[in-house]
Motif scaffolding. Structure first.
Motif, PDB file in Angstrom:
ATOM      1  N   LYS A 176       0.848  -1.194   0.000  1.00 49.31           N
ATOM      2  CA  LYS A 176       0.000   0.000   0.000  1.00 49.31           C
ATOM      3  C   LYS A 176       0.885   1.247   0.000  1.00 49.31           C
ATOM      4  O   LYS A 176       1.118   1.870   1.031  1.00 49.31           O
ATOM      5  CB  LYS A 176      -0.908   0.012   1.231  1.00 49.31           C
ATOM      6  CG  LYS A 176      -1.880  -1.150   1.312  1.00 49.31           C
ATOM      7  CD  LYS A 176      -2.951  -1.042   0.231  1.00 49.31           C
ATOM      8  CE  LYS A 176      -3.978  -2.161   0.383  1.00 49.31           C
ATOM      9  NZ  LYS A 176      -5.003  -2.092  -0.691  1.00 49.31           N
ATOM     10  N   PRO A 177       1.434   1.622  -1.142  1.00 46.64           N
ATOM     11  CA  PRO A 177       2.351   2.769  -1.215  1.00 46.64           C
ATOM     12  C   PRO A 177       1.662   4.073  -0.840  1.00 46.64           C
ATOM     13  O   PRO A 177       0.437   4.208  -0.960  1.00 46.64           O
ATOM     14  CB  PRO A 177       2.793   2.783  -2.684  1.00 46.64           C
ATOM     15  CG  PRO A 177       2.387   1.466  -3.236  1.00 46.64           C
ATOM     16  CD  PRO A 177       1.209   1.014  -2.462  1.00 46.64           C
ATOM     17  N   SER A 219       4.088   8.685  -4.367  1.00 47.03           N
ATOM     18  CA  SER A 219       4.020   8.123  -5.719  1.00 47.03           C
ATOM     19  C   SER A 219       3.837   9.230  -6.756  1.00 47.03           C
ATOM     20  O   SER A 219       4.480   9.219  -7.814  1.00 47.03           O
ATOM     21  CB  SER A 219       2.868   7.115  -5.821  1.00 47.03           C
ATOM     22  OG  SER A 219       3.080   6.018  -4.952  1.00 47.03           O
ATOM     23  N   VAL A 220       2.962  10.183  -6.454  1.00 46.04           N
ATOM     24  CA  VAL A 220       2.763  11.330  -7.360  1.00 46.04           C
ATOM     25  C   VAL A 220       4.059  12.110  -7.497  1.00 46.04           C
ATOM     26  O   VAL A 220       4.443  12.526  -8.600  1.00 46.04           O
ATOM     27  CB  VAL A 220       1.632  12.242  -6.843  1.00 46.04           C
ATOM     28  CG1 VAL A 220       1.578  13.530  -7.660  1.00 46.04           C
ATOM     29  CG2 VAL A 220       0.293  11.525  -6.907  1.00 46.04           C
ATOM     30  N   SER A 257      15.458   8.910 -14.518  1.00 47.72           N
ATOM     31  CA  SER A 257      14.146   9.524 -14.720  1.00 47.72           C
ATOM     32  C   SER A 257      13.053   8.473 -14.885  1.00 47.72           C
ATOM     33  O   SER A 257      11.975   8.579 -14.281  1.00 47.72           O
ATOM     34  CB  SER A 257      14.176  10.456 -15.939  1.00 47.72           C
ATOM     35  OG  SER A 257      14.619   9.771 -17.094  1.00 47.72           O
ATOM     36  N   MET A 258      13.312   7.436 -15.685  1.00 46.73           N
ATOM     37  CA  MET A 258      12.297   6.406 -15.888  1.00 46.73           C
ATOM     38  C   MET A 258      12.155   5.497 -14.669  1.00 46.73           C
ATOM     39  O   MET A 258      11.085   4.945 -14.414  1.00 46.73           O
ATOM     40  CB  MET A 258      12.626   5.579 -17.132  1.00 46.73           C
ATOM     41  CG  MET A 258      12.441   6.349 -18.429  1.00 46.73           C
ATOM     42  SD  MET A 258      10.758   7.036 -18.609  1.00 46.73           S
ATOM     43  CE  MET A 258      11.075   8.791 -18.415  1.00 46.73           C
ATOM     44  N   PHE A 259      13.219   5.356 -13.893  1.00 43.94           N
ATOM     45  CA  PHE A 259      13.116   4.631 -12.617  1.00 43.94           C
ATOM     46  C   PHE A 259      12.124   5.340 -11.700  1.00 43.94           C
ATOM     47  O   PHE A 259      11.227   4.713 -11.123  1.00 43.94           O
ATOM     48  CB  PHE A 259      14.492   4.548 -11.958  1.00 43.94           C
ATOM     49  CG  PHE A 259      14.445   4.131 -10.513  1.00 43.94           C
ATOM     50  CD1 PHE A 259      14.323   2.801 -10.166  1.00 43.94           C
ATOM     51  CD2 PHE A 259      14.526   5.086  -9.504  1.00 43.94           C
ATOM     52  CE1 PHE A 259      14.262   2.410  -8.821  1.00 43.94           C
ATOM     53  CE2 PHE A 259      14.468   4.713  -8.167  1.00 43.94           C
ATOM     54  CZ  PHE A 259      14.338   3.375  -7.818  1.00 43.94           C
ATOM     55  N   LEU A 260      12.256   6.648 -11.567  1.00 41.61           N
ATOM     56  CA  LEU A 260      11.361   7.415 -10.706  1.00 41.61           C
ATOM     57  C   LEU A 260       9.928   7.403 -11.249  1.00 41.61           C
ATOM     58  O   LEU A 260       8.967   7.251 -10.481  1.00 41.61           O
ATOM     59  CB  LEU A 260      11.865   8.854 -10.579  1.00 41.61           C
ATOM     60  CG  LEU A 260      13.170   9.037  -9.809  1.00 41.61           C
ATOM     61  CD1 LEU A 260      13.676  10.478  -9.950  1.00 41.61           C
ATOM     62  CD2 LEU A 260      12.988   8.684  -8.336  1.00 41.61           C
ATOM     63  N   ALA A 282       4.366   5.482 -10.966  1.00 40.85           N
ATOM     64  CA  ALA A 282       3.225   4.865 -11.651  1.00 40.85           C
ATOM     65  C   ALA A 282       2.819   3.572 -10.965  1.00 40.85           C
ATOM     66  O   ALA A 282       1.624   3.272 -10.828  1.00 40.85           O
ATOM     67  CB  ALA A 282       3.579   4.605 -13.115  1.00 40.85           C
ATOM     68  N   TRP A 283       3.807   2.793 -10.533  1.00 41.30           N
ATOM     69  CA  TRP A 283       3.517   1.553  -9.803  1.00 41.30           C
ATOM     70  C   TRP A 283       2.701   1.863  -8.547  1.00 41.30           C
ATOM     71  O   TRP A 283       1.685   1.219  -8.275  1.00 41.30           O
ATOM     72  CB  TRP A 283       4.819   0.854  -9.437  1.00 41.30           C
ATOM     73  CG  TRP A 283       4.649  -0.374  -8.589  1.00 41.30           C
ATOM     74  CD1 TRP A 283       4.526  -0.422  -7.230  1.00 41.30           C
ATOM     75  CD2 TRP A 283       4.567  -1.727  -9.046  1.00 41.30           C
ATOM     76  NE1 TRP A 283       4.381  -1.732  -6.814  1.00 41.30           N
ATOM     77  CE2 TRP A 283       4.399  -2.537  -7.905  1.00 41.30           C
ATOM     78  CE3 TRP A 283       4.632  -2.331 -10.301  1.00 41.30           C
ATOM     79  CZ2 TRP A 283       4.298  -3.933  -7.987  1.00 41.30           C
ATOM     80  CZ3 TRP A 283       4.523  -3.718 -10.384  1.00 41.30           C
ATOM     81  CH2 TRP A 283       4.359  -4.510  -9.241  1.00 41.30           C
ATOM     82  N   GLY A 284       3.164   2.841  -7.774  1.00 44.24           N
ATOM     83  CA  GLY A 284       2.466   3.190  -6.543  1.00 44.24           C
ATOM     84  C   GLY A 284       1.051   3.672  -6.787  1.00 44.24           C
ATOM     85  O   GLY A 284       0.123   3.302  -6.056  1.00 44.24           O
ATOM     86  N   LEU A 285       0.853   4.471  -7.830  1.00 49.73           N
ATOM     87  CA  LEU A 285      -0.482   4.979  -8.141  1.00 49.73           C
ATOM     88  C   LEU A 285      -1.407   3.846  -8.587  1.00 49.73           C
ATOM     89  O   LEU A 285      -2.598   3.840  -8.251  1.00 49.73           O
ATOM     90  CB  LEU A 285      -0.401   6.049  -9.229  1.00 49.73           C
ATOM     91  CG  LEU A 285       0.255   7.364  -8.803  1.00 49.73           C
ATOM     92  CD1 LEU A 285       0.337   8.321  -9.988  1.00 49.73           C
ATOM     93  CD2 LEU A 285      -0.525   8.017  -7.658  1.00 49.73           C
ATOM     94  N   CYS A 286      -0.873   2.887  -9.319  1.00 49.65           N
ATOM     95  CA  CYS A 286      -1.684   1.737  -9.747  1.00 49.65           C
ATOM     96  C   CYS A 286      -2.094   0.882  -8.546  1.00 49.65           C
ATOM     97  O   CYS A 286      -3.207   0.344  -8.501  1.00 49.65           O
ATOM     98  CB  CYS A 286      -0.918   0.880 -10.749  1.00 49.65           C
ATOM     99  SG  CYS A 286      -0.758   1.617 -12.399  1.00 49.65           S
ATOM    100  N   GLN A 287      -1.208   0.758  -7.572  1.00 48.13           N
ATOM    101  CA  GLN A 287      -1.518  -0.052  -6.396  1.00 48.13           C
ATOM    102  C   GLN A 287      -2.596   0.577  -5.532  1.00 48.13           C
ATOM    103  O   GLN A 287      -3.283  -0.121  -4.770  1.00 48.13           O
ATOM    104  CB  GLN A 287      -0.253  -0.276  -5.554  1.00 48.13           C
ATOM    105  CG  GLN A 287       0.895  -0.965  -6.268  1.00 48.13           C
ATOM    106  CD  GLN A 287       0.484  -2.280  -6.908  1.00 48.13           C
ATOM    107  OE1 GLN A 287      -0.086  -3.152  -6.253  1.00 48.13           O
ATOM    108  NE2 GLN A 287       0.783  -2.434  -8.189  1.00 48.13           N
TER     109      GLN A 287
END
Length: 350
Positions: A217-218, A223-224, A259-262, A267-272
């Protein structure tokens, strides 16, 4: 991206894969106005905006694979790995690569026996469509699964975090800063410390597993922030690098860059944490299952649309890029709907 046969679907992973496959298609739709466009023009800036978001696609796919395949409770013997997982990737890779080559020869009116024989030779040497590089990397990442699964099973949280920090320094941060002073002064063995993108992809699989286990649960705000920071670094870093080079530079857009790591982390956190309606769950589940077929077939639609005069650059790229991407995904989903009804094709080729 590789489909699976889970009886229980993780809707959050399905959402990640849906975002990732949309990003893949969007990357290729805006490739022409970005790479071939004039730096500083409105179409170029519009393409860069979408590109700065979409290039997180490959990290997201590897994170999804890690979250699913590194679970200790998931059985994955060497026999199953090589006779099912890897065999399926190879079968799909060579079949679709051959299709692309034959269609290309047909369009050039060069479908002769010598040309076909030459195409087969290139096929066997892994000279495939450029977007198939993901499958080439996936073959190595999957071959490493017996080792990475041992890490996931027996490493405690502290050791897992140590491994991820080491991967981040050598596979993400060092490749990003290597072109800047004082790192440009390094020579000899220290230059070889960085991981290339093929091996760095394995780290993303570990990251996906780690996040799914220890951070299910990020924090939405963080995440944003991560997504926005990654996007801004990609956008402005590419602007400055491109102006300095006099042409489009992709250094800050590399999937194994900071940049793409961040962006992928955000994006992963927002999807979760994203709420999904019943219709939303069904939609992302379908697109997730179809994602491998979309990836394999979408270039056919991109090329066909271009021949019909439907290109992102022929309108305001800010609007035409997502529109054309949506049309391509719809077409590829239609292909999946048809091909998935053929048992052998469903099992081995999509």
């Amino acid at each position: 991206m590789i489909s699976d046969t889970r009886s229980y679907r993780d809707e959050k992973i399905d959402l990640v894969k849906t975002v990732a496959i949309w990003s893949v298609v969007l990357c290729h739709v805006v490739a022409a106005p970005f790479s071939g466009g004039t730096v500083g023009t409105t179409p170029w800036y519009s393409a860069l905006l979408w590109t700065s978001l979409a290039h997180m696609c490959v990290p997201l796919f590897f994170m999804s694979s890690g979250a699913l395949l590194l679970k200790p409770e998931k059985e994955l013997t060497l026999k199953k790995l090589y006779t099912k997982n890897l065999a399926r990737i190879l079968a799909a890779l060579f079949f679709w690569a051959l299709c692309y080559k034959l269609v290309s020869l047909k369009l050039m009116d060069s479908l002769t026996l010598p040309d076909v024989a030459d195409a087969v030779k290139h096929l066997l040497l892994f000279h495939h469509e450029e977007h198939f590089y993901y499958l080439h990397i996936t073959l190595l990442a999957y071959a490493a699964l017996p080792v990475t699964r041992l890490i996931a099973r027996y490493a405690d949280r502290r050791l897992m975090e140590y491994a991820l920090v080491l991967w981040f320094l050598l596979g993400i941060l060092y490749p990003t800063v290597r072109t800047f002073w004082p790192f440009t002064l390094l020579s000899g063995v220290p230059v070889q410390w960085r991981m290339n993108m093929t091996y760095a992809s394995i780290g993303y699989m570990l990251l996906g597993y780690y996040l799914s286990v220890y951070h299910p649960k990020p924090n939405r705000g963080l995440s944003v922030l991560a997504l926005l920071t990654g996007f801004l670094l990609a956008f402005w870093g590419t602007c400055f690098a491109s102006y300095a080079a006099g042409r489009s530079s992709e250094h800050f857009l590399e999937g194994m860059g900071l940049s793409m790591f961040l962006a992928a982390l955000g994006a992963w956190g927002l999807c979760q944490t994203a709420p999904l309606s019943q219709i939303g769950r069904k939609l992302v589940a379908f697109i997730s299952k179809a994602s491998f077929c979309i990836y394999l077939s979408h270039i056919f639609f991109l090329q066909a649309f271009a021949r019909w005069g439907l290109r992102a650059v022929d309108g305001p790229v800010l609007l035409t890029a997502p529109l054309i991407s949506g049309l391509i995904i719809c077409g590829s989903c239609a292909v999946y709907t048809v091909l998935s009804r053929i048992p052998v094709v469903r099992r081995w080729l999509i």
